[in-house]
Scaffold this motif. Structure first.
Motif, mmCIF file in Angstrom:
data_model
loop_
_atom_site.group_PDB
_atom_site.id
_atom_site.type_symbol
_atom_site.label_atom_id
_atom_site.label_comp_id
_atom_site.label_asym_id
_atom_site.label_seq_id
_atom_site.Cartn_x
_atom_site.Cartn_y
_atom_site.Cartn_z
ATOM 1 N N UNK A 56 38.357 24.484 -12.357
ATOM 2 C CA UNK A 56 36.986 24.809 -12.750
ATOM 3 C C UNK A 56 36.765 26.323 -12.761
ATOM 4 N N UNK A 57 37.313 27.013 -11.741
ATOM 5 C CA UNK A 57 37.186 28.470 -11.686
ATOM 6 C C UNK A 57 37.886 29.135 -12.868
ATOM 7 N N UNK A 58 39.086 28.685 -13.167
ATOM 8 C CA UNK A 58 39.832 29.273 -14.275
ATOM 9 C C UNK A 58 39.108 29.047 -15.600
ATOM 10 N N UNK A 59 38.521 27.878 -15.755
ATOM 11 C CA UNK A 59 37.818 27.587 -16.995
ATOM 12 C C UNK A 59 36.550 28.437 -17.116
ATOM 13 N N UNK A 60 35.775 28.586 -16.010
ATOM 14 C CA UNK A 60 34.526 29.352 -16.056
ATOM 15 C C UNK A 60 34.771 30.841 -16.271
ATOM 16 N N UNK A 61 35.944 31.315 -15.835
ATOM 17 C CA UNK A 61 36.277 32.727 -16.040
ATOM 18 C C UNK A 61 37.002 32.958 -17.371
ATOM 19 N N UNK A 62 37.178 31.889 -18.133
ATOM 20 C CA UNK A 62 37.808 32.033 -19.440
ATOM 21 C C UNK A 62 39.297 32.286 -19.394
ATOM 22 N N UNK A 63 39.947 32.000 -18.295
ATOM 23 C CA UNK A 63 41.392 32.206 -18.174
ATOM 24 C C UNK A 63 42.130 30.932 -18.603
ATOM 25 N N UNK A 64 42.108 30.681 -19.921
ATOM 26 C CA UNK A 64 42.685 29.440 -20.449
ATOM 27 C C UNK A 64 44.201 29.409 -20.272
ATOM 28 N N UNK A 65 44.850 30.557 -20.479
ATOM 29 C CA UNK A 65 46.305 30.592 -20.314
ATOM 30 C C UNK A 65 46.706 30.245 -18.894
ATOM 31 N N UNK A 66 45.966 30.803 -17.931
ATOM 32 C CA UNK A 66 46.264 30.483 -16.538
ATOM 33 C C UNK A 66 45.898 29.035 -16.209
ATOM 34 N N UNK A 67 44.850 28.536 -16.869
ATOM 35 C CA UNK A 67 44.476 27.126 -16.666
ATOM 36 C C UNK A 67 45.613 26.213 -17.135
ATOM 37 N N UNK A 68 46.180 26.503 -18.300
ATOM 38 C CA UNK A 68 47.300 25.713 -18.814
ATOM 39 C C UNK A 68 48.512 25.868 -17.911
ATOM 40 N N UNK A 69 48.739 27.087 -17.429
ATOM 41 C CA UNK A 69 49.860 27.329 -16.526
ATOM 42 C C UNK A 69 49.721 26.520 -15.245
ATOM 43 N N UNK A 70 48.519 26.510 -14.670
ATOM 44 C CA UNK A 70 48.290 25.762 -13.432
ATOM 45 C C UNK A 70 48.381 24.253 -13.689
ATOM 46 N N UNK A 71 47.868 23.795 -14.828
ATOM 47 C CA UNK A 71 47.959 22.369 -15.154
ATOM 48 C C UNK A 71 49.414 21.936 -15.259
ATOM 49 N N UNK A 72 50.266 22.819 -15.811
ATOM 50 C CA UNK A 72 51.679 22.510 -15.870
ATOM 51 C C UNK A 72 52.296 22.428 -14.492
ATOM 52 N N UNK A 73 51.867 23.319 -13.595
ATOM 53 C CA UNK A 73 52.376 23.268 -12.225
ATOM 54 C C UNK A 73 51.996 21.965 -11.534
ATOM 55 N N UNK A 74 50.788 21.494 -11.811
ATOM 56 C CA UNK A 74 50.298 20.252 -11.190
ATOM 57 C C UNK A 74 50.688 19.015 -11.999
ATOM 58 N N UNK A 75 51.529 19.207 -13.027
ATOM 59 C CA UNK A 75 52.037 18.122 -13.873
ATOM 60 C C UNK A 75 50.928 17.382 -14.614
ATOM 61 N N UNK A 76 49.873 18.128 -14.964
ATOM 62 C CA UNK A 76 48.840 17.580 -15.845
ATOM 63 C C UNK A 76 49.230 17.956 -17.281
ATOM 64 N N UNK A 77 50.272 17.262 -17.788
ATOM 65 C CA UNK A 77 50.840 17.633 -19.080
ATOM 66 C C UNK A 77 49.900 17.325 -20.238
ATOM 67 N N UNK A 78 48.996 16.394 -20.040
ATOM 68 C CA UNK A 78 48.055 16.065 -21.106
ATOM 69 C C UNK A 78 47.197 17.275 -21.467
#
Length: 481
Positions: free
Chosen positions: A63-85
């Motif tokens: 939620x923090x990454x999305x609100x700060x507009x850090x989409x690349x980091x959001x995708x990076x973190x989702x990959x770390x947490x295996x949220x591949x969708x």
């Protein structure tokens, strides 16, 4: 909480670097130093996310990454947490098909995501998507059909390689897929092409030839026929009619396309002579109607068609198809040829009749010879069953179920090999080796024969004027022939 606080500090630091602009324009990096520091902080932040992925609260961090507009980091973190969708969805939105496919090809990515994103991926880049499907193991083509149908419904250039056809051909020929849905879809795509050569090759291909009892095809022939008729693929329709043993329909349609093809279809019928003749008559009628006219050479050309039937049709079979104004001279050669054939058949029948007559005479001679045939039995010859003497008075012992011997000597049978048996002994032995029904039938006949023998003795005073009685043997009277 400390880790979450660190995330807040990293995001704040990144935002400050973005806002520090000598020109005062928000979103520009002021200098090379600022830019270097910014990239360094981003790398450090990603390293922190990697180290603390198991400590950070997942929902709050995203939620923090999305609100700060850090989409690349959001995708990076989702990959770390295996949220591949989330990762794949992001790449699709960015139009980065290859990156999305690389994520889907990872070993730990659920295969269901392949099916979920297949429609979007194939519309985004059909070539890359199909290439990825062809190297991905354990894919079920049936679950990809909705995506392939969506792609196939879009207009494509004539010379463009149809990626769905390429993938379906790979499934059918390389993976040996047997799903009817896959074969029907491939067939439907072939049918929509202007050139029907690929469709005809697909219909003629023997899919089960590698297995002794395997089916020759896996598509629905009725669906294929409806589709080919709708798309006006006549050669394909002819093949399907023939495959479904609808030979009359196949020949009728082939006559509209190519008479040579109709002849080939008629020759396929080998086990039904009447049907084969009927098909050739259809072809003959069509040929004659095409050739009819006032010119005599047209009629002669039509008569020449008889030679192509290999003797199956005669001139008299096709005469009704000719016009009324045809002259007898046009048929003279064919009629003479037909008469010569009939003459040969008559001579052959005469020869067969002579052979049959000669054979019948030989049989009559053999029967006459058999009537005079006799066998000499030694006075000490024993029955092969009871071991009593055959010629002894009284013969075999009386059997059950109403057996009686006729006369002082019991009836007996002598075989060409020399073995002799009392009639009762032989019948008793045979009834033991047969079923109960057959045994009862044999015993019933033997009883009737015994009764007839006794009656013949009692009726010896009857005059021989009644030929209907005296000419009948005991076997005739009990209905045995």
């Amino acid at each position: 909480m400390i880790s979450m606080w660190a995330v807040e500090l990293y995001l704040d630091k990144i935002n400050r670097l973005l806002l520090e602009d000598d020109t005062g324009k928000v979103g520009n990096v002021a200098s090379e130093a600022n830019k270097t520091e910014y990239e360094s902080i981003v790398l450090e932040f990603r390293a922190f996310l990697s180290d603390c992925k198991d400590v950070l609260d997942e929902a709050t961090t995203m939620d923090l990454l999305e609100r700060h507009g850090r989409i690349d980091e959001l995708v990076f973190f989702a990959g770390l947490k295996e949220h591949y969708e989330i990762v794949v969805h992001h790449y699709i939105q960015q139009g980065e098909t290859r990156k999305a496919l690389e994520v889907l090809q990872r070993p730990n990515v659920p295969i269901d995501l392949q099916y979920k994103f297949a429609p979007d991926l194939i519309m985004l880049d059909a070539y890359e998507t199909v290439e990825s499907w062809m190297v991905t193991n354990k894919l079920n083509p049936m679950k990809l059909i909705p995506a392939m149908m969506r792609y196939a419904s879009e207009p494509h250039a004539k010379n463009e390689t149809h990626e769905v056809i390429k993938y379906l051909e790979f499934c059918v020929h390389n993976l040996h897929n047997e799903d009817p849905g896959v074969h029907n879809l491939l067939l439907s795509l072939y049918a929509k092409q202007e050139d029907e050569s690929a469709l005809v090759r697909f219909l003629q291909f023997k899919f089960g030839r590698g297995r002794p009892n395997g089916p020759e095809f896996f598509y629905d022939p009725k669906y294929a026929l409806r589709l080919c008729l709708k798309e006006k693929k006549m050669r394909a329709c002819i093949h399907i009619y023939s495959m479904m043993s609808m030979h009359e329909e196949a020949v009728a349609l082939a006559l509209q396309v190519d008479p040579e093809l109709a002849m080939a279809e008629a020759d396929k019928v080998e086990d039904d002579e009447d049907l084969r003749k009927k098909l050739w008559l259809m072809i003959a009628k069509h040929v004659i109607e095409q050739e009819k006219g006032v010119k005599r050479e047209n009629i002669r050309r039509a008569i020449a068609f008889l030679k192509e039937t290999d003797g199956l049709l005669k001139i008299e079979d096709i005469l009704p198809f000719f016009p009324d104004f045809a002259l007898i001279d046009d048929f003279k050669e064919a009629i003479c040829s037909s008469l010569e054939d009939y003459n040969k058949q008559i001579e052959q029948l005469k020869q067969e009749m002579n052979d049959a007559t000669h054979g019948a005479d030989n049989i009559r001679s053999d029967i006459s010879a058999l009537a005079q045939r006799y066998t000499v039995i030694d006075r000490d010859e024993e029955c092969g069953v009871c071991k009593r003497k055959i010629l002894a008075a009284g013969g075999a012992p009386r059997l059950a179920r109403g057996y009686t011997s006729i006369g002082p000597m019991a009836p007996f049978y002598v075989f060409p090999c020399g073995h002799a048996f009392h009639a009762q002994c032989l019948i008793g032995h045979v009834t033991q080796c047969t079923s109960e029904t057959q045994a009862e039938y044999i015993l019933d006949i033997q009883k009737q024969l015994s009764l007839l023998g006794e009656k013949a003795i009692n009726d010896s005073s009857v005059t021989a004027n009644d030929e209907s009685i005296t000419s009948m043997t005991p076997l005739d009277k009990v209905g045995i022939h």
